[in-house]
Design a protein around this motif. Structure first.
Motif, PDB file in Angstrom:
ATOM      1  N   GLY A   1      31.095  31.678  37.831  1.00 33.70           N
ATOM      2  CA  GLY A   1      31.997  31.764  36.686  1.00 33.70           C
ATOM      3  C   GLY A   1      33.377  32.193  37.119  1.00 33.70           C
TER       4      GLY A   1
ATOM      5  N   GLU B   1      39.031  38.490  43.978  1.00 35.42           N
ATOM      6  CA  GLU B   1      38.358  39.660  44.559  1.00 35.42           C
ATOM      7  C   GLU B   1      38.902  40.968  43.998  1.00 35.42           C
TER       8      GLU B   1
ATOM      9  N   LYS C   1      30.882  38.864  43.795  1.00 38.50           N
ATOM     10  CA  LYS C   1      32.092  39.511  43.296  1.00 38.50           C
ATOM     11  C   LYS C   1      31.740  40.795  42.522  1.00 38.50           C
TER      12      LYS C   1
ATOM     13  N   ASN D   1      31.559  34.942  40.903  1.00 37.57           N
ATOM     14  CA  ASN D   1      30.540  34.473  41.836  1.00 37.57           C
ATOM     15  C   ASN D   1      29.556  35.624  42.125  1.00 37.57           C
TER      16      ASN D   1
ATOM     17  N   PHE E   1      39.742  33.071  51.520  1.00 37.86           N
ATOM     18  CA  PHE E   1      38.626  32.142  51.344  1.00 37.86           C
ATOM     19  C   PHE E   1      39.224  30.748  51.151  1.00 37.86           C
TER      20      PHE E   1
ATOM     21  N   LEU F   1      41.504  28.633  39.466  1.00 38.12           N
ATOM     22  CA  LEU F   1      42.715  28.470  40.279  1.00 38.12           C
ATOM     23  C   LEU F   1      43.266  27.050  40.173  1.00 38.12           C
TER      24      LEU F   1
ATOM     25  N   ALA G   1      38.816  28.355  49.284  1.00 36.18           N
ATOM     26  CA  ALA G   1      39.084  27.835  47.935  1.00 36.18           C
ATOM     27  C   ALA G   1      40.551  27.959  47.556  1.00 36.18           C
ATOM     28  N   SER G   2      41.234  29.003  48.040  1.00 33.28           N
ATOM     29  CA  SER G   2      42.648  29.171  47.698  1.00 33.28           C
ATOM     30  C   SER G   2      43.430  27.929  48.115  1.00 33.28           C
TER      31      SER G   2
ATOM     32  N   VAL H   1      47.079  36.176  47.346  1.00 34.56           N
ATOM     33  CA  VAL H   1      45.642  36.458  47.202  1.00 34.56           C
ATOM     34  C   VAL H   1      45.459  37.966  47.400  1.00 34.56           C
TER      35      VAL H   1
ATOM     36  N   GLY I   1      35.518  30.462  39.877  1.00 38.02           N
ATOM     37  CA  GLY I   1      36.862  30.924  40.196  1.00 38.02           C
ATOM     38  C   GLY I   1      37.735  29.823  40.774  1.00 38.02           C
TER      39      GLY I   1
HETATM   40  C1  PLP Z   1      35.417  33.988  45.437  1.00 39.34           C
HETATM   41  C2  PLP Z   1      36.775  33.494  45.738  1.00 39.34           C
HETATM   42  C3  PLP Z   1      37.292  32.320  45.179  1.00 39.34           C
HETATM   43  C4  PLP Z   1      36.518  31.305  44.399  1.00 39.34           C
HETATM   44  O1  PLP Z   1      35.591  31.735  43.561  1.00 39.34           O
HETATM   45  P1  PLP Z   1      34.300  30.888  43.114  1.00 39.34           P
HETATM   46  O2  PLP Z   1      33.948  31.537  41.838  1.00 39.34           O
HETATM   47  O3  PLP Z   1      33.275  31.047  44.179  1.00 39.34           O
HETATM   48  O4  PLP Z   1      34.718  29.462  42.934  1.00 39.34           O
HETATM   49  C5  PLP Z   1      38.610  32.003  45.438  1.00 39.34           C
HETATM   50  N1  PLP Z   1      39.378  32.768  46.218  1.00 39.34           N
HETATM   51  C6  PLP Z   1      38.914  33.886  46.789  1.00 39.34           C
HETATM   52  C7  PLP Z   1      39.829  34.686  47.636  1.00 39.34           C
HETATM   53  C8  PLP Z   1      37.594  34.273  46.583  1.00 39.34           C
HETATM   54  O5  PLP Z   1      37.135  35.378  47.191  1.00 39.34           O
END
Ligand code: PLP
Length: 402
Positions: free
Chosen positions: A216, A183, A209, A206, A93, A71, A95-96, A154, A67
């Motif tokens: 993925g 999510e 999820k 993930n 999270f 992004l 990653a955003s 998000v 994910g």
């Molecule tokens: C899970 C998640 C991601 C990233 O996903 P991955 O597949 O683990 O890279 C990004 N943003 C949010 C809010 C997430 O919960």
């Protein structure tokens, strides 16, 4: 070896959120193995993309290795550039925000609302009005002097953001909208699935999820040019020619066929997964809504949340212990829970980024606790979670006296 223990059997472990594998996953993976389609080219990748686009109702879907990659590439194809700023909620999270930094752009953190924990759209407008100026057809952050070119809402914990006013602001100020829908697969905004009307959205598969491929992700968009570009960039920017030419710097971000095969098997069962999540949420809410010191999650009138993770808020004074103490007590009883993410604007990597009146995030961070929410959570396991929490609350409330 095989030692018998005499003390009473330890109650089984109830995890926070684990995958549910009960369909055609293995059959499809075997198809891939039997036909030698194991890597990033292969029929299951296309089938998974088409099935997901159909489920969401969007025209195009491009599968990625996770994910985060979805992004990252969504930001790239939206035209976000080095030195730009992107509005991101301070509660998400990591990653955003990281994907914004991958481009050399900077997140600008905005608060979430108290009720639904989603990016506070009125506050975002307030920031733009009070903290920014319109200059040479660009929105400039007065404090940093940087251009704000995009916003990344998000859909936190599977509850949709209020998208109409957000898109309205985006149109007024020429901002791109990149939805982090990691999510929120299956969640609906005003009756319409997240992703169907999105400019571009990223999903995650993930392990924790709603549906998983181990790792993925998926980019979903209605713009053919963006889908084509996303496919190109995720495939090492390989040109469609006989020569092995790469005219841009691309990424090795595609989803392997074997994992796409698993995703196909998962996606076939998504309706029953969604029903399970709804039932789990309804049962928790029924059990806790009258409990002193517990606040159950709310759903906005525009929202059909998928309740990906069910999170309560604990008022320490009335409940008798704080969220971390409850987490520890539940862990001793073999029940896994989790706090919300650390506020992004206070992370070391983001201390220097601009944030606008982030207030509500702090309280949510301190008080929230995510409860076991697996699709396969059994009634009896959920009963045990509920009874344990109610029992702990009785005990502390009794100590308080009348
Ligand atoms: C899970 C998640 C991601 C990233 O996903 P991955 O597949 O683990 O890279 C990004 N943003 C949010 C809010 C997430 O919960």
């Amino acid at each position: 070896m095989g030692t018998e223990t005499n003390h009473s059997p330890r109650q089984s472990f109830i995890p926070l959120c684990v995958p549910e594998i009960r369909g055609n996953e293995l059959n499809y993976i075997k198809e891939g193995l039997d036909t030698n389609w194991v890597s990033t080219a292969g029929p299951h990748v296309t089938r998974f993309e088409e099935a997901l686009a159909r489920f969401v109702g969007a025209r195009f879907a491009v599968a990625t290795c996770n994910g985060t990659a979805a992004l990252h590439i969504s930001l790239l194809v939206s035209g976000v550039s080095q030195g730009d700023e992107v509005i991101v909620p301070a509660l998400s999270f990591v990653a955003s925000a990281n994907t914004v930094r991958y481009l050399g752009a900077y997140p600008v953190f905005v608060d979430v609302d108290k009720d639904f924990w989603q990016i506070d759209v009125p506050k975002m407008r307030e920031f733009i009005r009070n903290g920014c100026r319109w200059h040479n057809q660009c929105l400039i952050n007065n404090t940093t002097g940087r251009k704000i070119t995009a916003v990344m809402p998000v859909h936190l914990l599977g509850h949709p953001v209020d998208m109409d006013p957000l898109y309205q602001i985006a149109r007024e100020y020429g901002l791109q909208v990149i939805e982090d829908a990691s999510e929120a697969l299956g969640a609906k905004y005003k009756g319409i699935k997240i992703g169907r009307d999105s400019q571009i959205a990223g999903f995650s598969f993930n392990g924790n999820k709603l549906i998983t491929t181990g790792g993925g992700g998926m980019i979903v968009t209605n713009r053919e040019d963006w889908a084509t570009r996303a496919r190109y960039l995720t495939t090492q920017a390989k040109e469609a020619s006989k020569e092995l030419v790469h005219n841009e710097i691309g990424y090795n971000y595609r989803l392997p066929n074997l994992l796409a095969a698993m995703g196909l098997g998962q996606l076939e069962q998504i309706e029953s997964y969604l029903t399970n999540k709804k039932n789990i949420a309804a049962k928790y809410t029924q059990a806790f809504k009258q409990c002193r010191g517990i606040r159950v999650p709310r759903e906005a009138d525009w929202a059909d949340s998928i309740s990906w993770l069910y999170a309560i808020m604990l008022d320490e004074a009335t409940f008798g212990m704080d969220s971390r103490e409850l987490l520890d007590k539940l862990r001793q009883r073999n029940i896994e829970t989790r706090p919300m993410w650390y506020p992004l604007h206070r992370l070391k990597s983001y201390e220097d980024c601009y944030s606008y009146k982030v207030e509500n995030v702090e309280n949510i961070y301190r008080q929230a606790l995510c409860l076991p929410s697996s699709v396969g959570l059994t009634e009896s396991d959920q009963d045990r979670v509920i009874e344990t929490i109610l029992e702990l609350s009785d005990r502390t409330n009794a100590q308080d006296g009348p």
